[in-house]
Design an enzyme around this catalytic site. Structure first.
Site, PDB file in Angstrom:
ATOM      1  N   GLU A  75       1.081  -1.144   0.105  1.00 12.48           N
ATOM      2  CA  GLU A  75      -0.026  -0.113   0.068  1.00 12.48           C
ATOM      3  C   GLU A  75       0.938   1.134  -0.134  1.00 12.48           C
ATOM      4  O   GLU A  75       1.916   1.316   0.625  1.00 12.48           O
ATOM      5  CB  GLU A  75      -0.899   0.062   1.443  1.00 12.48           C
ATOM      6  CG  GLU A  75      -1.904   1.187   1.781  1.00 12.48           C
ATOM      7  CD  GLU A  75      -2.353   0.755   2.811  1.00 12.48           C
ATOM      8  OE1 GLU A  75      -2.069   0.230   3.557  1.00 12.48           O
ATOM      9  OE2 GLU A  75      -3.554   1.699   3.130  1.00 12.48           O
ATOM     10  N   LYS A  83      -9.494   2.197  -1.784  1.00 14.17           N
ATOM     11  CA  LYS A  83      -9.728   1.872  -0.512  1.00 14.17           C
ATOM     12  C   LYS A  83     -11.163   2.075  -0.010  1.00 14.17           C
ATOM     13  O   LYS A  83     -11.330   3.199   0.259  1.00 14.17           O
ATOM     14  CB  LYS A  83      -8.639   1.854   0.420  1.00 14.17           C
ATOM     15  CG  LYS A  83      -8.466   1.192   1.627  1.00 14.17           C
ATOM     16  CD  LYS A  83      -7.241   1.407   2.472  1.00 14.17           C
ATOM     17  CE  LYS A  83      -7.225   0.930   3.798  1.00 14.17           C
ATOM     18  NZ  LYS A  83      -5.936   0.996   4.486  1.00 14.17           N
ATOM     19  N   CYS A  93      -5.274  -3.613   2.484  1.00 16.95           N
ATOM     20  CA  CYS A  93      -4.848  -3.646   3.946  1.00 16.95           C
ATOM     21  C   CYS A  93      -5.959  -4.017   4.811  1.00 16.95           C
ATOM     22  O   CYS A  93      -6.737  -4.881   4.547  1.00 16.95           O
ATOM     23  CB  CYS A  93      -4.037  -2.221   4.343  1.00 16.95           C
ATOM     24  SG  CYS A  93      -3.080  -2.538   5.913  1.00 16.95           S
ATOM     25  N   VAL A 120       0.005  -2.683  10.724  1.00 16.29           N
ATOM     26  CA  VAL A 120       0.702  -2.170  11.880  1.00 16.29           C
ATOM     27  C   VAL A 120       0.026  -3.074  13.184  1.00 16.29           C
ATOM     28  O   VAL A 120       0.891  -3.265  14.115  1.00 16.29           O
ATOM     29  CB  VAL A 120       0.514  -0.641  12.300  1.00 16.29           C
ATOM     30  CG1 VAL A 120       1.277   0.199  11.359  1.00 16.29           C
ATOM     31  CG2 VAL A 120      -0.876  -0.082  12.336  1.00 16.29           C
TER      32      VAL A 120
HETATM   33  C1  ACM Z   1      -3.909  -0.215   7.212  1.00 15.92           C
HETATM   34  O1  ACM Z   1      -5.050  -0.456   6.538  1.00 15.92           O
HETATM   35  N1  ACM Z   1      -3.055   0.621   6.638  1.00 15.92           N
HETATM   36  C2  ACM Z   1      -3.580  -0.569   8.486  1.00 15.92           C
END
Ligand code: ACM
Length: 263
Positions: free
Chosen positions: A38, A108, A141, A168
């Site tokens: 990402e 996203k 992510c 993370v």
């Molecule tokens: C994330 O969605 N970058 C944890």
């Protein structure tokens, strides 16, 4: 089909440096499809919306032009996360780029934490792109924790779900085998490594990229800190078979009438 991930630590704000690192890594291997993390061109910890906007690029911008050239020259399809500017909006996006010059964009859907300050929520929905004879889906992510994301892609025919990440929290690597199993698809999670301390944040990215098969097996995985590329041979046709037992097909056995919960 040789499919892999690229795990590395982008440097915040250093787009040209990050593109050079991507070129060095992608050129070091032979693959048909490589997934990058990402926001791999910009880094992650923006200090403000204005900073995200300043580093974001339109889908015809420098970074995607660079990746298109790299894809063509190395004859490899790439999936890469980037900050996308369109009009007044900035999206956390991923692009699928093929050597033939096809570009597919996913924005996203489920923004994580401070991303809500920097980005607009994605408006593309979960799209599936035809790449040769294979259907490719993308999610980014934090989308992983919403099982509907992978399910929607699988129901729309995705055989390989590409998953650029900047994880993370520790939960995703143990969960992706289940996303792969419950949808009987391949998943490729490409996470970044390293640490970013800026804009009042201090984030350590967990690495641990992985590729999972439709039978839940982990086909390749990376450590938490290493820069690496891992490539495995996958047969996407395996993702067309949703059978679990002679009497169970995971898609035909669904009971959508019972899943209608108020939104
Ligand atoms: C994330 O969605 N970058 C944890």
């Amino acid at each position: 089909m040789k499919t892999g991930f690229v795990q590395f630590a982008p440097v915040f704000g250093e787009v040209r440096k990050n593109l050079a690192a991507i070129e060095r890594l992608v050129s070091s291997t032979r693959a048909d499809l490589l997934v990058l993390p990402e926001l791999c061109t910009t880094g992650y910890c923006f200090a403000s919306k204005a900073e995200a906007r300043g580093l974001a690029e339109p889908s015809g911008g420098l970074s995607l032009r660079f990746l298109k050239r790299l894809s063509r020259e190395q004859e490899v399809s790439l999936v890469a996360g980037f900050a996308e500017r369109e009009g007044s909006r900035v999206y956390n996006s991923a692009a699928l780029i093929t050597p033939e010059g096809q570009v597919g964009i996913y924005r996203k859907s489920h923004l994580f934490w401070n991303e809500k300050k920097w980005f607009s929520p994605g408006d593309t929905g979960f799209r599936v792109f035809r790449m040769g004879s294979v259907n490719i889906g993308m999610m980014i992510c934090f989308d992983w924790i919403f099982p509907e994301a992978a399910r929607t892609l699988a129901l729309r025919g995705a055989q390989i779900i590409c998953h650029p990440s900047n994880l993370v929290l520790p939960h995703c690597p143990a969960s992706m085998p289940v996303r792969a199993l419950e949808n009987r698809v391949f998943t490729v999670t490409a996470n970044r490594t390293g640490r970013e301390r800026r804009g009042g944040q201090d984030l350590r990215f967990i690495g641990r990229s992985l590729i999972c098969g439709p039978d839940r097996r982990v086909l390749a995985s990376a450590g938490g800190k290493e820069e690496c590329i891992k490539v495995v041979e996958v047969d996407p046709a395996r993702a067309l078979d949703k059978g679990m037992t002679p009497r169970n097909d995971l898609f035909r056995d669904r009971r959508p009438g019972f899943y209608n919960v108020p939104s």
